[in-house]
Design an enzyme around this catalytic site. Structure first.
Site, mmCIF file in Angstrom:
data_model
loop_
_atom_site.group_PDB
_atom_site.id
_atom_site.type_symbol
_atom_site.label_atom_id
_atom_site.label_comp_id
_atom_site.label_asym_id
_atom_site.label_seq_id
_atom_site.Cartn_x
_atom_site.Cartn_y
_atom_site.Cartn_z
ATOM 1 N N ARG A 6 13.325 -7.719 -18.031
ATOM 2 C CA ARG A 6 13.754 -8.858 -17.084
ATOM 3 C C ARG A 6 12.646 -9.373 -15.948
ATOM 4 O O ARG A 6 12.068 -8.507 -15.540
ATOM 5 C CB ARG A 6 15.178 -8.848 -16.316
ATOM 6 C CG ARG A 6 16.327 -8.598 -17.339
ATOM 7 C CD ARG A 6 16.637 -9.916 -17.655
ATOM 8 N NE ARG A 6 17.164 -10.477 -16.458
ATOM 9 C CZ ARG A 6 16.946 -11.679 -15.926
ATOM 10 N NH1 ARG A 6 16.156 -12.458 -16.873
ATOM 11 N NH2 ARG A 6 17.529 -12.241 -15.109
ATOM 12 N N ARG A 62 1.056 -19.596 -22.857
ATOM 13 C CA ARG A 62 0.013 -20.125 -23.873
ATOM 14 C C ARG A 62 -1.279 -20.101 -22.938
ATOM 15 O O ARG A 62 -2.457 -20.130 -23.507
ATOM 16 C CB ARG A 62 0.275 -21.596 -24.207
ATOM 17 C CG ARG A 62 1.507 -21.626 -25.065
ATOM 18 C CD ARG A 62 1.406 -20.834 -26.367
ATOM 19 N NE ARG A 62 2.810 -20.934 -27.020
ATOM 20 C CZ ARG A 62 3.451 -20.065 -27.247
ATOM 21 N NH1 ARG A 62 3.105 -18.834 -27.096
ATOM 22 N NH2 ARG A 62 4.434 -20.093 -27.964
ATOM 23 N N CYS A 75 12.237 -22.351 -23.743
ATOM 24 C CA CYS A 75 12.776 -22.543 -22.203
ATOM 25 C C CYS A 75 14.158 -23.236 -22.305
ATOM 26 O O CYS A 75 14.779 -23.715 -23.243
ATOM 27 C CB CYS A 75 11.684 -23.679 -21.617
ATOM 28 S SG CYS A 75 10.530 -23.087 -20.504
ATOM 29 N N GLU A 78 18.628 -23.345 -16.421
ATOM 30 C CA GLU A 78 19.462 -22.160 -15.735
ATOM 31 C C GLU A 78 20.776 -22.948 -15.180
ATOM 32 O O GLU A 78 20.677 -23.964 -14.855
ATOM 33 C CB GLU A 78 18.699 -21.281 -14.515
ATOM 34 C CG GLU A 78 19.588 -20.235 -13.996
ATOM 35 C CD GLU A 78 19.723 -19.150 -14.993
ATOM 36 O OE1 GLU A 78 20.731 -18.637 -14.679
ATOM 37 O OE2 GLU A 78 18.584 -18.789 -15.632
ATOM 38 N N ARG A 90 13.536 -17.750 -14.377
ATOM 39 C CA ARG A 90 13.704 -16.171 -14.957
ATOM 40 C C ARG A 90 13.071 -16.061 -16.193
ATOM 41 O O ARG A 90 13.065 -17.109 -17.252
ATOM 42 C CB ARG A 90 15.230 -16.004 -14.841
ATOM 43 C CG ARG A 90 15.871 -16.220 -13.616
ATOM 44 C CD ARG A 90 17.318 -16.216 -13.656
ATOM 45 N NE ARG A 90 18.135 -16.109 -12.305
ATOM 46 C CZ ARG A 90 18.257 -17.055 -11.617
ATOM 47 N NH1 ARG A 90 18.033 -18.330 -11.785
ATOM 48 N NH2 ARG A 90 19.194 -16.869 -10.403
ATOM 49 N N TYR A 108 10.425 -8.790 -10.056
ATOM 50 C CA TYR A 108 11.144 -9.833 -9.445
ATOM 51 C C TYR A 108 10.010 -10.203 -8.137
ATOM 52 O O TYR A 108 9.575 -9.203 -7.433
ATOM 53 C CB TYR A 108 12.464 -9.329 -8.739
ATOM 54 C CG TYR A 108 13.464 -8.964 -9.898
ATOM 55 C CD1 TYR A 108 14.387 -10.293 -10.305
ATOM 56 C CD2 TYR A 108 13.308 -8.226 -10.563
ATOM 57 C CE1 TYR A 108 14.992 -10.274 -11.207
ATOM 58 C CE2 TYR A 108 14.529 -8.064 -11.899
ATOM 59 C CZ TYR A 108 15.144 -8.887 -11.943
ATOM 60 O OH TYR A 108 16.011 -9.030 -13.031
ATOM 61 N N ARG A 116 17.720 -8.847 -7.140
ATOM 62 C CA ARG A 116 17.863 -7.350 -7.371
ATOM 63 C C ARG A 116 17.246 -6.535 -6.381
ATOM 64 O O ARG A 116 16.480 -5.707 -6.510
ATOM 65 C CB ARG A 116 17.172 -7.222 -8.919
ATOM 66 C CG ARG A 116 17.792 -7.849 -10.135
ATOM 67 C CD ARG A 116 19.116 -7.515 -10.374
ATOM 68 N NE ARG A 116 19.373 -6.116 -10.688
ATOM 69 C CZ ARG A 116 19.530 -5.521 -11.738
ATOM 70 N NH1 ARG A 116 19.197 -6.031 -12.979
ATOM 71 N NH2 ARG A 116 19.477 -3.929 -11.629
#
Length: 124
Positions: A6, A62, A75, A78, A90, A108, A116
């Site tokens: 993540r 890319r 993609c 969110e 994210r 993060y 987090r």
């Protein structure tokens, strides 16, 4: 074993170069810290908050490394949650690895560190 890696980051402005640069920096740290090879990647899912509209963050895949041309990436938008972190990108990268869940380095960056705080030690 297939595991999830993540990450999240933010940008200051909804600007193409910032979006690509921030996403590439986050992906590069995930890949480097976890020793992920492109042939081990199953997929990369990238989401962005609704205030990111100037480019697809997946475009960073890319440009950040030449050998990632054939890695499947998607993609999506969110969820627009009240009080959620603005201008946030994210990632969920799934890959084959020998790392245990505890050994995985999740990344993060920028304001996304707030998402987090329990992983704060990993970011120092």
């Amino acid at each position: 074993m297939i595991r999830g890696f993540r990450g999240a980051t933010t940008v200051m402005e909804n600007e193409e170069k910032q979006i690509i640069d921030a996403t590439a920096a986050m992906l590069d740290e995930i890949v480097t810290k976890n020793a992920i090879l492109p042939e081990d990647v199953v997929q990369v899912l990238i989401s962005a908050t609704p205030d990111i509209t100037k480019t697809f963050p997946a475009k960073a895949m890319r440009v950040f490394r030449d050998d990632w041309t054939y890695v499947p990436v998607m993609c999506m938008q969110e969820l627009d949650i009240e009080g959620g972190l603005a201008k946030c990108i994210r990632v969920m990268l799934t890959a084959r690895t020998d790392l245990s869940q505890k050994e995985i380095h999740h990344v993060y960056q920028q304001q996304a560190i707030k998402l987090r705080p329990d992983l704060k030690e990993e970011h120092q």
